[in-house]
Scaffold this motif. Sequence first.
Motif, PDB file in Angstrom:
ATOM      1  N   ALA A 168       0.842  -1.201   0.000  1.00  0.00           N
ATOM      2  CA  ALA A 168       0.000   0.000   0.000  1.00  0.00           C
ATOM      3  C   ALA A 168       0.867   1.236   0.000  1.00  0.00           C
ATOM      4  O   ALA A 168       1.977   1.219   0.522  1.00  0.00           O
ATOM      5  CB  ALA A 168      -0.914   0.001   1.221  1.00  0.00           C
ATOM      6  N   LEU A 169       0.338   2.284  -0.582  1.00  0.00           N
ATOM      7  CA  LEU A 169       0.910   3.609  -0.423  1.00  0.00           C
ATOM      8  C   LEU A 169      -0.019   4.324   0.534  1.00  0.00           C
ATOM      9  O   LEU A 169      -1.221   4.409   0.292  1.00  0.00           O
ATOM     10  CB  LEU A 169       0.987   4.343  -1.763  1.00  0.00           C
ATOM     11  CG  LEU A 169       1.920   3.708  -2.782  1.00  0.00           C
ATOM     12  CD1 LEU A 169       1.828   4.439  -4.111  1.00  0.00           C
ATOM     13  CD2 LEU A 169       3.351   3.714  -2.287  1.00  0.00           C
ATOM     14  N   ASN A 170       0.533   4.779   1.622  1.00  0.00           N
ATOM     15  CA  ASN A 170      -0.291   5.381   2.655  1.00  0.00           C
ATOM     16  C   ASN A 170       0.498   6.439   3.389  1.00  0.00           C
ATOM     17  O   ASN A 170       1.713   6.443   3.359  1.00  0.00           O
ATOM     18  CB  ASN A 170      -0.828   4.324   3.615  1.00  0.00           C
ATOM     19  CG  ASN A 170       0.217   3.284   3.959  1.00  0.00           C
ATOM     20  OD1 ASN A 170       1.411   3.536   3.928  1.00  0.00           O
ATOM     21  ND2 ASN A 170      -0.226   2.093   4.272  1.00  0.00           N
ATOM     22  N   GLY A 171      -0.214   7.336   4.034  1.00  0.00           N
ATOM     23  CA  GLY A 171       0.460   8.479   4.617  1.00  0.00           C
ATOM     24  C   GLY A 171       0.381   8.595   6.118  1.00  0.00           C
ATOM     25  O   GLY A 171       0.310   9.693   6.636  1.00  0.00           O
TER      26      GLY A 171
ATOM     27  N   ALA B 291     -11.423   4.646  -4.017  1.00  0.00           N
ATOM     28  CA  ALA B 291      -9.971   4.550  -3.936  1.00  0.00           C
ATOM     29  C   ALA B 291      -9.333   5.854  -4.406  1.00  0.00           C
ATOM     30  O   ALA B 291      -9.847   6.527  -5.286  1.00  0.00           O
ATOM     31  CB  ALA B 291      -9.472   3.391  -4.793  1.00  0.00           C
ATOM     32  N   ASP B 292      -8.213   6.191  -3.801  1.00  0.00           N
ATOM     33  CA  ASP B 292      -7.480   7.408  -4.152  1.00  0.00           C
ATOM     34  C   ASP B 292      -6.053   7.024  -4.514  1.00  0.00           C
ATOM     35  O   ASP B 292      -5.240   6.769  -3.634  1.00  0.00           O
ATOM     36  CB  ASP B 292      -7.492   8.379  -2.975  1.00  0.00           C
ATOM     37  CG  ASP B 292      -6.694   9.637  -3.244  1.00  0.00           C
ATOM     38  OD1 ASP B 292      -6.260   9.859  -4.393  1.00  0.00           O
ATOM     39  OD2 ASP B 292      -6.498  10.416  -2.291  1.00  0.00           O
ATOM     40  N   PRO B 293      -5.725   6.982  -5.816  1.00  0.00           N
ATOM     41  CA  PRO B 293      -4.381   6.563  -6.219  1.00  0.00           C
ATOM     42  C   PRO B 293      -3.282   7.545  -5.825  1.00  0.00           C
ATOM     43  O   PRO B 293      -2.108   7.233  -5.950  1.00  0.00           O
ATOM     44  CB  PRO B 293      -4.484   6.423  -7.736  1.00  0.00           C
ATOM     45  CG  PRO B 293      -5.654   7.238  -8.121  1.00  0.00           C
ATOM     46  CD  PRO B 293      -6.590   7.249  -6.948  1.00  0.00           C
ATOM     47  N   THR B 294      -3.664   8.733  -5.339  1.00  0.00           N
ATOM     48  CA  THR B 294      -2.656   9.709  -4.923  1.00  0.00           C
ATOM     49  C   THR B 294      -2.315   9.602  -3.443  1.00  0.00           C
ATOM     50  O   THR B 294      -1.413  10.291  -2.966  1.00  0.00           O
ATOM     51  CB  THR B 294      -3.120  11.157  -5.217  1.00  0.00           C
ATOM     52  OG1 THR B 294      -4.242  11.469  -4.398  1.00  0.00           O
ATOM     53  CG2 THR B 294      -3.486  11.324  -6.684  1.00  0.00           C
ATOM     54  N   GLN B 295      -3.018   8.738  -2.714  1.00  0.00           N
ATOM     55  CA  GLN B 295      -2.782   8.608  -1.275  1.00  0.00           C
ATOM     56  C   GLN B 295      -1.343   8.180  -1.009  1.00  0.00           C
ATOM     57  O   GLN B 295      -0.805   7.294  -1.664  1.00  0.00           O
ATOM     58  CB  GLN B 295      -3.739   7.593  -0.659  1.00  0.00           C
ATOM     59  CG  GLN B 295      -3.573   7.487   0.846  1.00  0.00           C
ATOM     60  CD  GLN B 295      -4.533   6.492   1.460  1.00  0.00           C
ATOM     61  OE1 GLN B 295      -5.298   5.841   0.774  1.00  0.00           O
ATOM     62  NE2 GLN B 295      -4.480   6.372   2.759  1.00  0.00           N
ATOM     63  N   GLY B 296      -0.723   8.839  -0.044  1.00  0.00           N
ATOM     64  CA  GLY B 296       0.634   8.494   0.345  1.00  0.00           C
ATOM     65  C   GLY B 296       1.703   9.114  -0.535  1.00  0.00           C
ATOM     66  O   GLY B 296       2.872   8.779  -0.416  1.00  0.00           O
ATOM     67  N   ILE B 297       1.304  10.044  -1.418  1.00  0.00           N
ATOM     68  CA  ILE B 297       2.255  10.656  -2.349  1.00  0.00           C
ATOM     69  C   ILE B 297       2.078  12.166  -2.327  1.00  0.00           C
ATOM     70  O   ILE B 297       0.957  12.672  -2.386  1.00  0.00           O
ATOM     71  CB  ILE B 297       2.027  10.152  -3.788  1.00  0.00           C
ATOM     72  CG1 ILE B 297       2.085   8.637  -3.845  1.00  0.00           C
ATOM     73  CG2 ILE B 297       3.043  10.780  -4.748  1.00  0.00           C
ATOM     74  CD1 ILE B 297       1.601   8.058  -5.138  1.00  0.00           C
ATOM     75  N   ASP B 298       3.201  12.872  -2.273  1.00  0.00           N
ATOM     76  CA  ASP B 298       3.210  14.322  -2.415  1.00  0.00           C
ATOM     77  C   ASP B 298       4.175  14.669  -3.540  1.00  0.00           C
ATOM     78  O   ASP B 298       5.298  14.156  -3.568  1.00  0.00           O
ATOM     79  CB  ASP B 298       3.659  15.015  -1.122  1.00  0.00           C
ATOM     80  CG  ASP B 298       2.617  14.909  -0.020  1.00  0.00           C
ATOM     81  OD1 ASP B 298       1.433  15.188  -0.301  1.00  0.00           O
ATOM     82  OD2 ASP B 298       2.984  14.534   1.105  1.00  0.00           O
TER      83      ASP B 298
ATOM     84  N   VAL C  96      10.222  17.196 -11.444  1.00  0.00           N
ATOM     85  CA  VAL C  96       9.301  16.744 -10.406  1.00  0.00           C
ATOM     86  C   VAL C  96      10.098  16.194  -9.228  1.00  0.00           C
ATOM     87  O   VAL C  96      11.103  15.504  -9.423  1.00  0.00           O
ATOM     88  CB  VAL C  96       8.395  15.606 -10.948  1.00  0.00           C
ATOM     89  CG1 VAL C  96       7.538  15.012  -9.852  1.00  0.00           C
ATOM     90  CG2 VAL C  96       7.550  16.084 -12.093  1.00  0.00           C
ATOM     91  N   ALA C  97       9.627  16.494  -8.018  1.00  0.00           N
ATOM     92  CA  ALA C  97      10.163  15.880  -6.805  1.00  0.00           C
ATOM     93  C   ALA C  97       9.003  15.172  -6.113  1.00  0.00           C
ATOM     94  O   ALA C  97       7.896  15.705  -6.035  1.00  0.00           O
ATOM     95  CB  ALA C  97      10.775  16.934  -5.885  1.00  0.00           C
ATOM     96  N   LEU C  98       9.259  13.950  -5.635  1.00  0.00           N
ATOM     97  CA  LEU C  98       8.199  13.135  -5.029  1.00  0.00           C
ATOM     98  C   LEU C  98       8.584  12.651  -3.634  1.00  0.00           C
ATOM     99  O   LEU C  98       9.731  12.264  -3.397  1.00  0.00           O
ATOM    100  CB  LEU C  98       7.927  11.899  -5.895  1.00  0.00           C
ATOM    101  CG  LEU C  98       7.336  12.152  -7.268  1.00  0.00           C
ATOM    102  CD1 LEU C  98       7.493  10.926  -8.141  1.00  0.00           C
ATOM    103  CD2 LEU C  98       5.879  12.533  -7.145  1.00  0.00           C
ATOM    104  N   GLU C  99       7.604  12.657  -2.752  1.00  0.00           N
ATOM    105  CA  GLU C  99       7.700  12.038  -1.433  1.00  0.00           C
ATOM    106  C   GLU C  99       6.623  10.964  -1.405  1.00  0.00           C
ATOM    107  O   GLU C  99       5.449  11.248  -1.668  1.00  0.00           O
ATOM    108  CB  GLU C  99       7.416  13.059  -0.319  1.00  0.00           C
ATOM    109  CG  GLU C  99       8.408  14.185  -0.217  1.00  0.00           C
ATOM    110  CD  GLU C  99       9.711  13.771   0.430  1.00  0.00           C
ATOM    111  OE1 GLU C  99       9.704  12.819   1.228  1.00  0.00           O
ATOM    112  OE2 GLU C  99      10.737  14.402   0.115  1.00  0.00           O
ATOM    113  N   MET C 100       7.018   9.723  -1.098  1.00  0.00           N
ATOM    114  CA  MET C 100       6.070   8.617  -1.088  1.00  0.00           C
ATOM    115  C   MET C 100       6.191   7.850   0.227  1.00  0.00           C
ATOM    116  O   MET C 100       7.280   7.714   0.771  1.00  0.00           O
ATOM    117  CB  MET C 100       6.338   7.683  -2.272  1.00  0.00           C
ATOM    118  CG  MET C 100       6.301   8.410  -3.612  1.00  0.00           C
ATOM    119  SD  MET C 100       6.792   7.386  -5.012  1.00  0.00           S
ATOM    120  CE  MET C 100       5.308   6.419  -5.220  1.00  0.00           C
ATOM    121  N   ASN C 101       5.060   7.353   0.716  1.00  0.00           N
ATOM    122  CA  ASN C 101       5.004   6.547   1.934  1.00  0.00           C
ATOM    123  C   ASN C 101       4.390   5.198   1.587  1.00  0.00           C
ATOM    124  O   ASN C 101       3.350   5.153   0.927  1.00  0.00           O
ATOM    125  CB  ASN C 101       4.130   7.240   2.985  1.00  0.00           C
ATOM    126  CG  ASN C 101       4.724   8.552   3.429  1.00  0.00           C
ATOM    127  OD1 ASN C 101       5.675   8.572   4.188  1.00  0.00           O
ATOM    128  ND2 ASN C 101       4.185   9.650   2.932  1.00  0.00           N
TER     129      ASN C 101
END
Length: 140
Positions: free
Chosen positions: A35-38, A52-59, A67-72
């Motif tokens: 899972a990607l989660n925050g 469902a939210d495919p952007t959850q856990g991603i900034d 692009v710079a990404l932070e993922m959990n």
Amino acid sequence: MENKEKVLKTTLTYDDGVIEKIAGLAARNVDGILALNGGMFSEITDRFRAQADPTQGIDAEVGKKQVALEMNATVEYGKDIQQIFQTVTQKVARDIRNFTGLEVIELNLHINDVMSKRQWQEEAKGKPNSQLATDSKQLE
């Protein structure tokens, strides 16, 4: 008489959410990502979410060309986390570059939990994003 042609000025930009969605769909297809989660806030909002939210856990921070990404993420116990990270990095950067032309210059993946697939499936029952993760894994 001078022949003056009008120069058309055009700009293509992307909302952060578009880049987050591309990254989320790419990462969820990596073996070992459960899972990607925050974290706690994300868990609370997930309880009230109907879809469902495919952007959850991603900034994402989106510039004109980069692009710079932070993922959990929660990963599967027993899997090689370094390999998961390398695969996520490659797939996300490739998809963002191919779909948008933007270059991923930074990708930080924070692992916030490790659990067995069975444990994750039991905890994820009824949560909208759990269906997204299982659906995307079935597409491989």
